[in-house]
Design an enzyme around this catalytic site. Sequence first.
Site, PDB file in Angstrom:
ATOM      1  N   LYS A   1      30.510 -10.893   4.677  1.00  0.00           N
ATOM      2  CA  LYS A   1      32.080 -11.569   4.217  1.00  0.00           C
ATOM      3  C   LYS A   1      31.701 -13.219   4.626  1.00  0.00           C
ATOM      4  CE  LYS A   1      35.251 -10.525   7.751  1.00  0.00           C
ATOM      5  NZ  LYS A   1      36.510  -9.914   8.322  1.00  0.00           N
ATOM      6  N   ASP A   2      31.028 -13.393   5.630  1.00  0.00           N
ATOM      7  CA  ASP A   2      30.884 -14.664   6.087  1.00  0.00           C
ATOM      8  C   ASP A   2      29.811 -15.516   5.290  1.00  0.00           C
ATOM      9  OD1 ASP A   2      32.636 -14.292   7.941  1.00  0.00           O
ATOM     10  OD2 ASP A   2      30.893 -14.039   9.600  1.00  0.00           O
TER      11      ASP A   2
ATOM     12  N   ARG B   1      42.977 -15.596   3.119  1.00  0.00           N
ATOM     13  CA  ARG B   1      43.475 -14.602   2.003  1.00  0.00           C
ATOM     14  C   ARG B   1      44.518 -13.618   2.548  1.00  0.00           C
ATOM     15  NH1 ARG B   1      42.114  -9.283   2.912  1.00  0.00           N
ATOM     16  NH2 ARG B   1      40.644  -9.763   4.542  1.00  0.00           N
ATOM     17  N   ARG B   2      44.285 -13.231   4.141  1.00  0.00           N
ATOM     18  CA  ARG B   2      45.354 -12.621   4.658  1.00  0.00           C
ATOM     19  C   ARG B   2      46.719 -13.102   4.545  1.00  0.00           C
ATOM     20  NH1 ARG B   2      40.943 -11.116   8.817  1.00  0.00           N
ATOM     21  NH2 ARG B   2      39.862  -9.172   8.050  1.00  0.00           N
TER      22      ARG B   2
ATOM     23  N   ARG C   1      42.172 -18.322  15.597  1.00  0.00           N
ATOM     24  CA  ARG C   1      40.806 -18.187  15.556  1.00  0.00           C
ATOM     25  C   ARG C   1      40.314 -17.376  16.873  1.00  0.00           C
ATOM     26  NH1 ARG C   1      38.244 -22.437  13.314  1.00  0.00           N
ATOM     27  NH2 ARG C   1      36.161 -21.171  13.630  1.00  0.00           N
TER      28      ARG C   1
ATOM     29  N   ARG D   1      41.286 -13.117  19.870  1.00  0.00           N
ATOM     30  CA  ARG D   1      42.355 -12.915  18.745  1.00  0.00           C
ATOM     31  C   ARG D   1      43.353 -11.940  19.345  1.00  0.00           C
ATOM     32  NH1 ARG D   1      39.912 -12.441  13.029  1.00  0.00           N
ATOM     33  NH2 ARG D   1      37.940 -12.198  14.124  1.00  0.00           N
TER      34      ARG D   1
ATOM     35  N   CYS E   1      34.824 -21.380  -2.291  1.00  0.00           N
ATOM     36  CA  CYS E   1      35.944 -22.315  -2.561  1.00  0.00           C
ATOM     37  C   CYS E   1      36.971 -21.710  -1.408  1.00  0.00           C
ATOM     38  CB  CYS E   1      36.519 -22.029  -4.036  1.00  0.00           C
ATOM     39  SG  CYS E   1      35.960 -23.038  -5.168  1.00  0.00           S
TER      40      CYS E   1
END
Length: 313
Positions: free
Chosen positions: A81-82, A129-130, A147, A153, A240
């Site tokens: 996902k990165d 997104r979250r 972060r 976190r 994006c």
Amino acid sequence: MKTVRIATRESPLALWQANHVASLLKERNPGLEVTLVKMSTEGDRFLSAPLSAVGGKGLFVKEIEQALLDGRADVAVHSLKDMTSVFPEGLILAALPAREDPRDAFCSPDGHTLAMLPAGAKVGTSSLRRSCILRARRPDLEIVSLRGNVQTRLQKTRDLQLAGAMLAAAGLKRLGLDHHITQVVPVAESLPAVGQGVLGIQCREADADVRALLQPLEDALTRNAVRAERAFLAKLEGGCTVPLAGHATVEDGQVYLRGLVGRPDGSLVVRGEVKGPVPEAERLGEALAEELLSRGAGDILRDFGRREGAPRA
């Protein structure tokens, strides 16, 4: 080959992932030596601002990809996902092992689920997104930027006295921290990021020996789902910095892909889904992206989008 060098970030999760791949390689190739090339990336160093403000998710992979191109490493292990939708010339996604749980997880120090949170509760996340999905469902919530690595976190959630934090279930499970999860959020409620839960194993395209070593780690179902997801991502202008999700499953030779694009404040979320045969996975991803673009995602991208690597305002 006698030795394989794996480039990896230095976070606990990244090291777990690299060591996991190392173990898989050594199991299948007795006598093979595997060493880790530990690296710090821009994404690890710039923790004072949201990713969207400092350049996006590609900041976690650029230096590691450069180590492959320079010949300092033979293999790179990433959280898929990165990874951006386009790779540097000469690099390929050589293997995708079986996917871990792709869902988001809510971690509350008080044992709450999202539905239990009172109006105005503070929820931490590092993900646009979250944040968008949470704001769309619960505009009363206060979103706090969070972060750092997984353990950081979780600690910040307690230190800042947040009601909870949203993280990837896969990372928590891989690190043995899933006891912090108070709710695994269904895909229908929080659509995962493209590639969430998947390890992306990268190498040089011309390195036939390394490609042959990595091939047995490949999982066909995961690859076919990712083909659809990443085609969807690429059609929506890749990295994006807007809220974007895409998740595919494969069953009985069919790919079922769901996707969304949203405004950062959650005031507009454009969703869609598509289904079709596995050989058409890329076409399905592109078709879903086109549909969302025609229904409002294009306006969102024009208003808020910026390609990875573009200058920041």
